[in-house]
Write an enzyme that holds these catalytic residues in place. Structure first.
Site, PDB file in Angstrom:
ATOM      1  N   TYR A   1       0.817  -1.218   0.000  1.00 45.23           N
ATOM      2  CA  TYR A   1       0.000   0.000   0.000  1.00 45.23           C
ATOM      3  C   TYR A   1       0.848   1.263   0.000  1.00 45.23           C
ATOM      4  O   TYR A   1       0.474   2.277  -0.596  1.00 45.23           O
ATOM      5  CB  TYR A   1      -1.031  -0.032   1.138  1.00 45.23           C
ATOM      6  CG  TYR A   1      -2.186  -0.894   0.707  1.00 45.23           C
ATOM      7  CD1 TYR A   1      -3.160  -0.398  -0.152  1.00 45.23           C
ATOM      8  CD2 TYR A   1      -2.239  -2.238   1.050  1.00 45.23           C
ATOM      9  CE1 TYR A   1      -4.181  -1.205  -0.635  1.00 45.23           C
ATOM     10  CE2 TYR A   1      -3.247  -3.062   0.575  1.00 45.23           C
ATOM     11  CZ  TYR A   1      -4.220  -2.537  -0.261  1.00 45.23           C
ATOM     12  OH  TYR A   1      -5.216  -3.334  -0.754  1.00 45.23           O
TER      13      TYR A   1
ATOM     14  N   ARG B   1       1.685   1.754  -3.554  1.00 48.99           N
ATOM     15  CA  ARG B   1       0.535   2.270  -4.307  1.00 48.99           C
ATOM     16  C   ARG B   1       0.260   3.738  -3.957  1.00 48.99           C
ATOM     17  O   ARG B   1      -0.106   4.536  -4.812  1.00 48.99           O
ATOM     18  CB  ARG B   1      -0.707   1.419  -4.025  1.00 48.99           C
ATOM     19  CG  ARG B   1      -0.569   0.000  -4.557  1.00 48.99           C
ATOM     20  CD  ARG B   1      -1.832  -0.796  -4.365  1.00 48.99           C
ATOM     21  NE  ARG B   1      -2.930  -0.297  -5.174  1.00 48.99           N
ATOM     22  CZ  ARG B   1      -4.204  -0.614  -5.001  1.00 48.99           C
ATOM     23  NH1 ARG B   1      -4.537  -1.455  -4.038  1.00 48.99           N
ATOM     24  NH2 ARG B   1      -5.142  -0.118  -5.775  1.00 48.99           N
TER      25      ARG B   1
ATOM     26  N   HIS C   1     -14.826   1.381  -2.628  1.00 48.89           N
ATOM     27  CA  HIS C   1     -13.745   0.553  -2.087  1.00 48.89           C
ATOM     28  C   HIS C   1     -12.784   1.344  -1.198  1.00 48.89           C
ATOM     29  O   HIS C   1     -11.663   0.916  -0.948  1.00 48.89           O
ATOM     30  CB  HIS C   1     -12.975  -0.138  -3.230  1.00 48.89           C
ATOM     31  CG  HIS C   1     -13.768  -1.252  -3.865  1.00 48.89           C
ATOM     32  ND1 HIS C   1     -13.363  -1.930  -4.978  1.00 48.89           N
ATOM     33  CD2 HIS C   1     -14.963  -1.807  -3.521  1.00 48.89           C
ATOM     34  CE1 HIS C   1     -14.260  -2.849  -5.304  1.00 48.89           C
ATOM     35  NE2 HIS C   1     -15.255  -2.788  -4.437  1.00 48.89           N
TER      36      HIS C   1
HETATM   37  P1  NAD Z   1      -9.235  -4.749 -13.128  1.00 49.35           P
HETATM   38  O1  NAD Z   1      -7.784  -4.534 -12.943  1.00 49.35           O
HETATM   39  O2  NAD Z   1      -9.832  -6.065 -12.834  1.00 49.35           O
HETATM   40  O3  NAD Z   1      -9.647  -4.427 -14.643  1.00 49.35           O
HETATM   41  C1  NAD Z   1      -9.232  -3.270 -15.297  1.00 49.35           C
HETATM   42  C2  NAD Z   1     -10.038  -3.143 -16.579  1.00 49.35           C
HETATM   43  O4  NAD Z   1      -9.664  -1.927 -17.188  1.00 49.35           O
HETATM   44  C3  NAD Z   1      -9.792  -4.259 -17.604  1.00 49.35           C
HETATM   45  O5  NAD Z   1     -11.032  -4.744 -18.067  1.00 49.35           O
HETATM   46  C4  NAD Z   1      -9.023  -3.552 -18.737  1.00 49.35           C
HETATM   47  O6  NAD Z   1      -9.323  -4.085 -20.003  1.00 49.35           O
HETATM   48  C5  NAD Z   1      -9.533  -2.141 -18.589  1.00 49.35           C
HETATM   49  N1  NAD Z   1      -8.644  -1.086 -19.081  1.00 49.35           N
HETATM   50  C6  NAD Z   1      -7.305  -0.967 -18.948  1.00 49.35           C
HETATM   51  N2  NAD Z   1      -6.880   0.186 -19.479  1.00 49.35           N
HETATM   52  C7  NAD Z   1      -7.971   0.828 -19.955  1.00 49.35           C
HETATM   53  C8  NAD Z   1      -8.198   2.077 -20.609  1.00 49.35           C
HETATM   54  N3  NAD Z   1      -7.209   2.920 -20.869  1.00 49.35           N
HETATM   55  N4  NAD Z   1      -9.473   2.381 -20.980  1.00 49.35           N
HETATM   56  C9  NAD Z   1     -10.499   1.537 -20.731  1.00 49.35           C
HETATM   57  N5  NAD Z   1     -10.356   0.361 -20.099  1.00 49.35           N
HETATM   58  C10 NAD Z   1      -9.109   0.013 -19.711  1.00 49.35           C
HETATM   59  O7  NAD Z   1      -9.908  -3.603 -12.307  1.00 49.35           O
HETATM   60  P2  NAD Z   1     -11.314  -3.539 -11.595  1.00 49.35           P
HETATM   61  O8  NAD Z   1     -12.366  -4.082 -12.496  1.00 49.35           O
HETATM   62  O9  NAD Z   1     -11.418  -2.150 -11.117  1.00 49.35           O
HETATM   63  O10 NAD Z   1     -11.245  -4.543 -10.334  1.00 49.35           O
HETATM   64  C11 NAD Z   1     -10.129  -4.765  -9.553  1.00 49.35           C
HETATM   65  C12 NAD Z   1     -10.109  -4.162  -8.154  1.00 49.35           C
HETATM   66  O11 NAD Z   1      -8.851  -3.513  -8.069  1.00 49.35           O
HETATM   67  C13 NAD Z   1     -11.114  -3.106  -7.809  1.00 49.35           C
HETATM   68  O12 NAD Z   1     -11.640  -3.484  -6.590  1.00 49.35           O
HETATM   69  C14 NAD Z   1     -10.316  -1.802  -7.611  1.00 49.35           C
HETATM   70  O13 NAD Z   1     -10.669  -1.212  -6.382  1.00 49.35           O
HETATM   71  C15 NAD Z   1      -8.899  -2.252  -7.432  1.00 49.35           C
HETATM   72  N6  NAD Z   1      -7.869  -1.404  -8.097  1.00 49.35           N
HETATM   73  C16 NAD Z   1      -7.927  -0.046  -8.006  1.00 49.35           C
HETATM   74  C17 NAD Z   1      -6.953   0.725  -8.617  1.00 49.35           C
HETATM   75  C18 NAD Z   1      -7.026   2.226  -8.519  1.00 49.35           C
HETATM   76  O14 NAD Z   1      -7.479   2.759  -7.509  1.00 49.35           O
HETATM   77  N7  NAD Z   1      -6.596   2.956  -9.538  1.00 49.35           N
HETATM   78  C19 NAD Z   1      -5.932   0.115  -9.323  1.00 49.35           C
HETATM   79  C20 NAD Z   1      -5.885  -1.274  -9.377  1.00 49.35           C
HETATM   80  C21 NAD Z   1      -6.881  -2.031  -8.765  1.00 49.35           C
END
Ligand code: NAD
Length: 291
Positions: A63, A66, A139
């Site tokens: 974390y 991140r 989340h």
């Molecule tokens: P995921 O990682 O499972 O999926 C990401 C999705 O984004 C994929 O379907 C991918 O094809 C798509 N993607 C990637 N780049 C893209 C773009 N430029 N435009 C459009 N689509 C794009 O993420 P999720 O579905 O959010 O689930 C995973 C869990 O991870 C969630 O609970 C989330 O809270 C957490 N998470 C959060 C962050 C963040 O806060 N930025 C980062 C990573 C994971």
């Protein structure tokens, strides 16, 4: 696109469900694909209560890493489009007399940052959370900490970098591929009220997300759901779109690639959401000039 714009124009209760893909263009890795590994671990295996119980040093290093990545990240055009769409008088141009709520699974704070930047740019107050919430971070937030002591449970914002001296520089060790240090419990982040071990203010796999009551109400009334950059595999967020459809609403998916449930969508915009979403919402850079 033009069929979508007609639907947008007649929608009265619009929601968006966003995932990690929304922030990918801001340099924040998703959990799936190349960015989904931290050290040798699958991100999904570290973001759990069990992992924190077994190895709080490892989970805090994850974390901290991140937090350091998210701290300097900036909202991209998709965050900006959603933020601008949150302002009633801007939204009125494309979806008159509608409500809008962004439900995000992201914990990076970029959607809130974008909302505040948009308010500043247009010299407007940040839209009110009444009668409908503007932004639900289901989340939780990377930049909050929660006390692990049941009797205390204190929660507070924390933007410190590093969050504690013992974690300083551990993000560089990850990049260098150096061995993972084992940080003693006493040197990990502590609750500022009672001194017990603190945990990141995020919802882990196996835990119940925040705002479920508000989300259920929004889903019941929504006539359009935008699904942005999510693999739609993490429940309960994954079923929001199909619930909206079951209630007679429409679904538009914005993803860089095909996902599991997108063949059920009414509209599918394949491509980077930082390009497709501003165009679909009428909030692209050239349109922004005329706001
Ligand atoms: P995921 O990682 O499972 O999926 C990401 C999705 O984004 C994929 O379907 C991918 O094809 C798509 N993607 C990637 N780049 C893209 C773009 N430029 N435009 C459009 N689509 C794009 O993420 P999720 O579905 O959010 O689930 C995973 C869990 O991870 C969630 O609970 C989330 O809270 C957490 N998470 C959060 C962050 C963040 O806060 N930025 C980062 C990573 C994971």
């Amino acid at each position: 696109m033009s069929a979508f714009k007609d639907v947008l124009a007649s929608s009265k209760h619009i929601i968006a469900v966003a995932g990690a893909g929304l922030s990918a263009a801001s340099g924040i890795p998703t959990f799936r694909g190349a960015g989904g590994m931290w050290r040798k671990y699958d991100a999904f295996s570290i973001a759990t209560p069990t992992a924190f119980r077994d190895n709080p040093s490892r989970v805090w290093q994850f974390y901290h890493y991140r937090r350091e990545t998210a701290r300097t990240a900036q909202p991209n055009d998709a965050h900006r489009a959603l933020a601008e769409f949150s302002f009633q008088h801007i939204r009125d141009r494309v979806a008159p007399e509608s409500t809008f709520t962004l439900i995000t699974q992201n914990v990076d704070g970029l959607s809130r940052k974008a909302l505040h930047s948009a308010a500043q740019n247009y010299d407007l107050p940040v839209p009110s959370d009444q009668p409908d919430p503007i932004l639900l971070e289901m989340h939780g937030r990377l930049f909050e900490v929660i006390c692990t002591a049941n009797a205390c449970g204190h929660r507070e914002p924390n933007f410190n970098s590093p969050i504690c001296p013992a974690l300083a520089g551990t993000e560089e060790l990850v990049k260098a591929g150096a061995e993972e240090p084992n940080i003693p419990l006493a040197n990990l982040p502590r609750c500022t009220k009672c001194g017990a071990l603190a945990r990141p203010g995020v919802v882990w796999f196996e835990e119940v997300p925040y705002f479920m009551e508000e989300i259920n109400t929004l889903v019941e009334q929504a006539d359009l759901c935008l699904v942005v950059g999510t693999s739609s595999t993490v429940q309960p967020a994954a079923s929001i779109a199909s619930d909206v459809q079951d209630n007679g609403g429409m679904v538009a998916v914005f993803n860089i690639e095909r996902t599991e449930r997108d063949d059920e969508a009414d509209f599918l915009f394949l491509g980077p959401c930082e390009k497709t979403l501003p165009a679909a919402l009428g909030m692209s850079a050239s349109e922004r000039l005329s706001i």
